[in-house]
Motif scaffolding. Structure first.
Motif, mmCIF file in Angstrom:
data_model
loop_
_atom_site.group_PDB
_atom_site.id
_atom_site.type_symbol
_atom_site.label_atom_id
_atom_site.label_comp_id
_atom_site.label_asym_id
_atom_site.label_seq_id
_atom_site.Cartn_x
_atom_site.Cartn_y
_atom_site.Cartn_z
ATOM 1 N N GLN A 152 1.141 -1.560 -0.053
ATOM 2 C CA GLN A 152 -0.001 -0.005 0.499
ATOM 3 C C GLN A 152 1.182 1.498 -0.237
ATOM 4 O OE1 GLN A 152 -3.089 0.145 3.232
ATOM 5 N NE2 GLN A 152 -3.768 2.276 2.550
ATOM 6 N N LYS A 153 0.675 2.301 -0.982
ATOM 7 C CA LYS A 153 1.323 3.694 -0.779
ATOM 8 C C LYS A 153 1.042 4.884 -0.602
ATOM 9 C CE LYS A 153 3.955 1.429 -3.357
ATOM 10 N NZ LYS A 153 4.773 -0.050 -3.321
ATOM 11 N N GLN A 154 0.278 4.870 0.077
ATOM 12 C CA GLN A 154 -0.949 5.569 0.610
ATOM 13 C C GLN A 154 -1.636 5.510 1.844
ATOM 14 O OE1 GLN A 154 -2.796 7.969 -2.017
ATOM 15 N NE2 GLN A 154 -3.260 9.689 -0.182
ATOM 16 N N ALA A 155 -1.558 5.917 3.087
ATOM 17 C CA ALA A 155 -2.147 5.824 4.212
ATOM 18 C C ALA A 155 -2.605 6.790 5.440
ATOM 19 C CB ALA A 155 -1.905 5.043 5.029
ATOM 20 N N SER A 156 -3.317 7.518 6.357
ATOM 21 C CA SER A 156 -3.032 8.288 6.655
ATOM 22 C C SER A 156 -1.619 8.850 7.764
ATOM 23 C CB SER A 156 -4.181 8.952 7.677
ATOM 24 O OG SER A 156 -5.221 8.682 6.970
ATOM 25 N N ALA A 157 -1.345 9.647 7.363
ATOM 26 C CA ALA A 157 0.512 9.839 8.251
ATOM 27 C C ALA A 157 0.501 9.787 9.638
ATOM 28 C CB ALA A 157 0.564 11.476 8.221
ATOM 29 N N ASP A 158 -0.871 9.567 10.509
ATOM 30 C CA ASP A 158 -1.277 10.284 11.768
ATOM 31 C C ASP A 158 -1.818 8.679 12.357
ATOM 32 O OD1 ASP A 158 -3.545 10.099 10.556
ATOM 33 O OD2 ASP A 158 -3.755 12.544 12.614
ATOM 34 N N VAL A 159 -1.908 7.849 11.886
ATOM 35 C CA VAL A 159 -1.885 6.468 12.223
ATOM 36 C C VAL A 159 -1.162 4.951 11.731
ATOM 37 C CG1 VAL A 159 -4.214 6.891 11.727
ATOM 38 C CG2 VAL A 159 -3.444 5.254 9.854
ATOM 39 N N PRO A 160 -0.675 4.292 12.994
ATOM 40 C CA PRO A 160 -0.294 3.473 12.662
ATOM 41 C C PRO A 160 -0.387 2.159 11.188
ATOM 42 C CG PRO A 160 -1.395 2.802 14.743
ATOM 43 C CD PRO A 160 -1.736 3.888 13.983
ATOM 44 N N ALA A 161 0.784 1.565 10.954
ATOM 45 C CA ALA A 161 0.623 0.605 9.478
ATOM 46 C C ALA A 161 0.262 -0.324 10.538
ATOM 47 C CB ALA A 161 1.570 0.747 9.462
ATOM 48 N N PHE A 162 -0.924 -1.818 10.046
ATOM 49 C CA PHE A 162 -1.131 -2.477 10.378
ATOM 50 C C PHE A 162 0.858 -3.091 11.010
ATOM 51 C CE2 PHE A 162 -5.026 -3.925 9.222
ATOM 52 C CZ PHE A 162 -6.129 -2.589 9.621
ATOM 53 N N ALA A 163 1.701 -3.789 9.682
ATOM 54 C CA ALA A 163 2.594 -4.234 10.037
ATOM 55 C C ALA A 163 3.409 -3.391 11.901
ATOM 56 C CB ALA A 163 3.908 -4.208 9.217
ATOM 57 N N SER A 164 3.640 -2.478 11.817
ATOM 58 C CA SER A 164 3.798 -0.757 13.355
ATOM 59 C C SER A 164 2.515 -2.576 14.634
ATOM 60 C CB SER A 164 3.297 0.105 12.650
ATOM 61 O OG SER A 164 3.798 0.473 14.015
ATOM 62 N N ILE A 165 1.490 -2.399 14.232
ATOM 63 C CA ILE A 165 0.565 -2.427 15.269
ATOM 64 C C ILE A 165 1.409 -3.953 15.726
ATOM 65 C CG2 ILE A 165 -1.966 -3.013 15.761
ATOM 66 C CD1 ILE A 165 -2.689 -0.557 14.222
ATOM 67 N N ALA A 166 1.094 -5.097 14.677
ATOM 68 C CA ALA A 166 1.885 -6.504 15.093
ATOM 69 C C ALA A 166 3.076 -6.209 15.877
ATOM 70 C CB ALA A 166 1.798 -6.943 14.267
ATOM 71 N N ARG A 167 4.368 -5.181 15.429
ATOM 72 C CA ARG A 167 4.999 -5.748 16.156
ATOM 73 C C ARG A 167 5.030 -4.802 17.799
ATOM 74 N NH1 ARG A 167 6.895 -4.040 11.176
ATOM 75 N NH2 ARG A 167 7.226 -1.672 11.707
ATOM 76 N N ARG A 168 4.161 -4.532 18.401
ATOM 77 C CA ARG A 168 4.178 -3.682 19.251
ATOM 78 C C ARG A 168 5.079 -4.837 20.976
ATOM 79 N NH1 ARG A 168 -1.109 0.633 18.948
ATOM 80 N NH2 ARG A 168 0.477 1.732 17.431
ATOM 81 N N PRO A 169 5.199 -4.475 21.296
ATOM 82 C CA PRO A 169 5.743 -5.760 22.501
ATOM 83 C C PRO A 169 4.744 -6.019 23.126
ATOM 84 C CG PRO A 169 6.716 -3.787 23.072
ATOM 85 C CD PRO A 169 5.896 -3.194 22.011
#
Length: 105
Positions: free
Chosen positions: A49-66
């Motif tokens: 995906q090339k575009q998303a809102s800048a102020d929300v986390p990407a799903f991959a970032s959410i998945a990597r949260r401890p």
């Protein structure tokens, strides 16, 4: 108090649905379809995906949260909160989206 009982019931139902039973197992492929349809406006739901809102986390970032867990995320998706639009997700759909995000770890 009733809201807490409702939330606990939802969480227990989700946990039962994600316990590894084949009949009730969450479906990450279906979760990916739902995420592309409902979440991609704001979140980057795939690496392509090339575009998303800048102020929300990407799903991959959410998945990597401890502290990430599919059960907690599914519960979060079912609980109304002001920052996200209200989507009429079923427990199964919330579990599927959470399973998809978990698969991105």
């Amino acid at each position: 108090m009733h809201a807490n009982v409702r939330r606990l019931s939802i969480l227990l139902a989700l946990a039962a649905g994600m316990s590894g039973s084949t009949a009730l197992a969450a479906d990450p492929d279906h979760g990916a379809e739902l995420a592309k349809r409902w979440c991609a406006t704001c979140h980057a739901v795939t690496s392509e995906q090339k575009q998303a809102s800048a102020d929300v986390p990407a799903f991959a970032s959410i998945a990597r949260r401890p502290d990430f867990s599919p059960e907690k995320l599914a519960f979060f998706l079912l609980d109304p909160h002001p920052k996200m639009p209200s989507f009429p997700l079923s427990r199964t759909e919330a579990g599927d989206i959470a399973a998809y995000i978990g698969a991105l770890r």
